[in-house]
Structures are given as C-alpha cells and as structure tokens.
Design an enzyme around this catalytic site. Structure first.
Site, PDB file in Angstrom:
ATOM      1  CB  CYS A 117       7.894  92.105 -32.604  1.00 60.86           C
ATOM      2  SG  CYS A 117       8.364  90.558 -33.912  1.00 60.86           S
ATOM      3  CG  HIS A 258      10.576  95.432 -31.714  1.00 58.40           C
ATOM      4  ND1 HIS A 258      10.619  94.385 -31.716  1.00 58.40           N
ATOM      5  CD2 HIS A 258      10.845  94.492 -33.228  1.00 58.40           C
ATOM      6  CE1 HIS A 258      11.288  93.071 -32.014  1.00 58.40           C
ATOM      7  NE2 HIS A 258      10.288  93.705 -33.469  1.00 58.40           N
ATOM      8  CG  ASN A 288      13.310  90.668 -33.680  1.00 57.39           C
ATOM      9  OD1 ASN A 288      12.517  90.799 -32.475  1.00 57.39           O
ATOM     10  ND2 ASN A 288      12.844  91.325 -34.910  1.00 57.39           N
TER      11      ASN A 288
END
Ligand code: ACO
Length: 331
Positions: A117, A258, A288
């Site tokens: 990520c 994020h 996500n």
C-alpha cells in the site's frame, strides 16, 4: 529550521476505476457477512472489481493516459516509468514493462516497485531521486492494483476489504515556484512480514497443486495486529514528514491518507492533529486498493478543488512488508 526546496513537482494526476460496482449486500449474498458489519468496522460501502481480462497493466495504463494528457506529455517524452503493484500480471517481465508497451513510451526505462500500500509513495520518492540526479526529466509513477485476483473469496475477513483500481502521476523537475515534494519519510520492517502476506506460489514454495488446494497463493492477514501497527506507524511518519518540511498540522490544507479503513484514517488524523474536514475519504466507494488508493484520492481531491495550486498536502500510507511512509507536497 530551513525550509526544503522541492526538486520535483506533480505536474498532473489521473485515475481509472473499473465500471463494475460490488456492494456489501452483493458480498453478503455469497459469504457470511452483512452490510452493517462491513460499514461499521471499515467504512466501506462498495468497491470496484475489474473484469477477468483486465490486468494491472491495463488498469494502470488507463490512469497513466489521463495523467499524460493533462500534463501534455507525449509517450516518447517519458524517461522513467515506476509501477507499484502487489498484483503483477505475470512474474516476468515487470508490470511496468507491460504498461510501457501499452503506452508506447519507447524511450523510457521501466520497473516495478513492490511496497504494497505504500508503493506509490516509494515510487514518487524514487522518481524524485532520479530527477534530482539529472538522468531524466519526465517520470510516470503509476499504482495499479487488481486486488480481486489475489483474494480468497471464501475468507470473509479479507475479501470484503479490497477493490481494484489504477492511479498515476507525472513528475517533472520543480520550476522554482516552491511547488513540489517537500519532504518524505519512508520505512519498512520485514520482521512483521507475516502479518499480511501471500505465503505460497513464489520461489520458496513454488506454485503446485497443494499451494492451489490450500490457497497459499492468496492474501492472508492478521487484521487486528495490522490495525495497531498501521495507526502507530502512520502517526509517527506524519510527525517526521511534517518536521522535515518545517510544517505543523496547521499548515496542512488536506490530509490524503491510504484508504484501508475509516477507523484507521480517523485515528491517524486525530493523532496528527488534523480535523476530519481536512481529510480526504473515499474508502466508502472503493475499499482498499493497496497502493492505488493514494493517487486515486489525490486525483479526486484535485478534481473537487480540494488540492488546487499551492495547497499543502500531507499524504500517508501503510501496508504489507510492513512498509509505511508520509510525504508533504505543495501542489
Ligand atoms: N463479516 C462478518 N463478520 C466478520 C467479518 C465479516 N466480513 N470478518 C470478520 N468477522 C467476524 C470475525 O470472525 C470475528 O468473529 P468472532 O468474534 O466470532 O471470532 C468478529 O467479526 C471480529 O473480528 P475481528 O477481526 O476482531 O474484527 P475487527 O474489529 O478487528 O475488524 C478488520 C477487522 C476490519 C479487518 C480490522 O482489523 C482492520 O481493518 N484491520 C486493518 C486491515 C487493513 O487495513 N489491512 C490492509 C493493510 S494495507 C495492505 O498492505 C494491503
């Protein structure tokens, strides 16, 4: 403290999201979960899922074309392509090389960065260094993630969290106006790799029938441990990046974190001293998308007028590795 002088600036951004919207209710039809559980634990309402034939290279290339057009960059002008992905289309060659072919950027060097990520920030930082070295001027930094391809669709503890998408940025030398990347702090801790990983299918446990039967090639996660580490690491990274830029929380116009879980976002913002009306959130719509969340969020923020010229942006991410980092950018 002396204020840093930017070396590279974000000339443009772009994004691509597949059309197929999968809601929490859709998931509840195929596994033992509910819209209520997913929404209250994560903030996610729906995510996009790419069609089988669309891989990471295609997801990223579509975002990159938008960014290139906005910066008026021709394919032949791109010097460097860095692609962050946790879901490469093939083991060889890199997804960046496949994307280069799709984009026709025949003068570029291209490679992947694997930092989960946090990958887009790692990519931006590497591109900044490349520009600083004088070896190139136009860098395409792309995040391309087809998370649906590595999920265990029988595992409700992970399958409900992720989505697919691509985000991109064109980086160019800063023009002296003060705009650009001001600071970054990137870190990793390989000792905690097994909190979030794909155990099999690589060189140590090559793809075999037993890997497939036991799903060892699919994503495994210890959610609670990840949650705790994410909040602590992102908070620390924000502190360090702010200090390096000579900023305090009051200087930040928009936090672009994020997008893994609204509770992680809220805890990070609270720690950093940034009110939620200065935090960009789209986890409800996309879930996500690993490294693609930050560039997609930044692109949407720009489009909504929340990250316009001279806006002070703080961006922060956390992911498998473990990896984490934060960056300050004047747009
Ligand atoms: N639907 C319904 N129930 C569920 C689901 C689901 N989808 N998933 C888990 N449960 C159940 C569990 O089985 C458990 O039941 P039990 O008490 O009977 O055993 C209960 O819900 C609680 O489970 P927990 O895992 O303790 O739930 P928690 O509140 O910790 O929330 C979550 C789980 C949302 C995964 C949270 O831990 C989290 O967000 N962690 C961070 C994950 C993350 O951000 N990962 C990405 C990192 S970035 C990257 O690199 C990809």
């Amino acid at each position: 403290m002396k204020k840093p002088k930017p070396i590279a600036e974000i000339a443009s951004t772009g994004r691509f999201l597949p059309d197929n919207v999968v809601t929490n209710d859709d998931l509840a039809e195929r596994m033992d979960t509910s819209d209520e559980w997913i929404r209250t634990r994560t903030g996610i309402r729906e995510r996009r899922i790419a069609p089988p034939e669309m891989g990471a290279a295609e997801l990223g290339a579509r975002a990159a074309r938008v960014a290139m057009e906005r910066a008026a960059v021709e394919p032949g002008e791109v010097d460097l392509i860095i692609v962050s992905t946790a879901t490469p289309d093939r083991w060889l060659p890199s997804t960046a090389c496949d994307m280069q072919a799709l984009l026709g950027c025949s003068n570029a060097l291209a490679f992947d960065v694997m930092a989960a990520c946090t990958g887009h920030m790692y990519g931006l930082s590497m591109a900044e260094g490349y520009i600083a070295s004088g070896r190139g001027e136009v860098a395409l930094v792309v995040a391309a993630e087809k998370m649906s391809a590595i999920l265990d669709w029988e595992d409700r503890t992970t399958a409900v969290l992720f989505g697919d998408g691509g985000g991109a940025a064109v980086l160019k030398p800063a023009n002296g106006s003060g705009r650009g990347i001001l600071s970054s702090h990137l870190q990793s801790d390989g000792n905690l790799a097994e909190l979030l990983y794909r155990p099999g299918g690589g060189a140590v446990d090559p793809l075999s029938q037993s890997v497939l039967d036991e799903g060892r090639h699919l994503l495994k996660m210890q959610g609670r441990e990840i949650f705790k580490n994410a909040v602590r690491s992102m908070a620390e990274a924000c502190d360090i990046a702010l200090k390096k830029a000579g900023w305090t929380a009051l200087d930040v116009d928009l936090l672009v974190p994020h997008q893994a879980n609204i509770r992680i976002i809220e805890a990070t913002a609270k720690y950093a001293g940034i009110p939620m009306d200065k935090v960009f959130v789209n986890v409800d719509r996309y879930g996500n998308m690993s490294s693609a969340t930050v560039p997609i969020a930044l692109d949407e923020a720009i489009e909504e007028g929340r990250a316009g010229p001279d806006a002070n942006i703080l961006t922060v991410a956390f992911g498998a590795g473990l990896t984490w980092g934060a960056m300050t950018i004047r747009m």
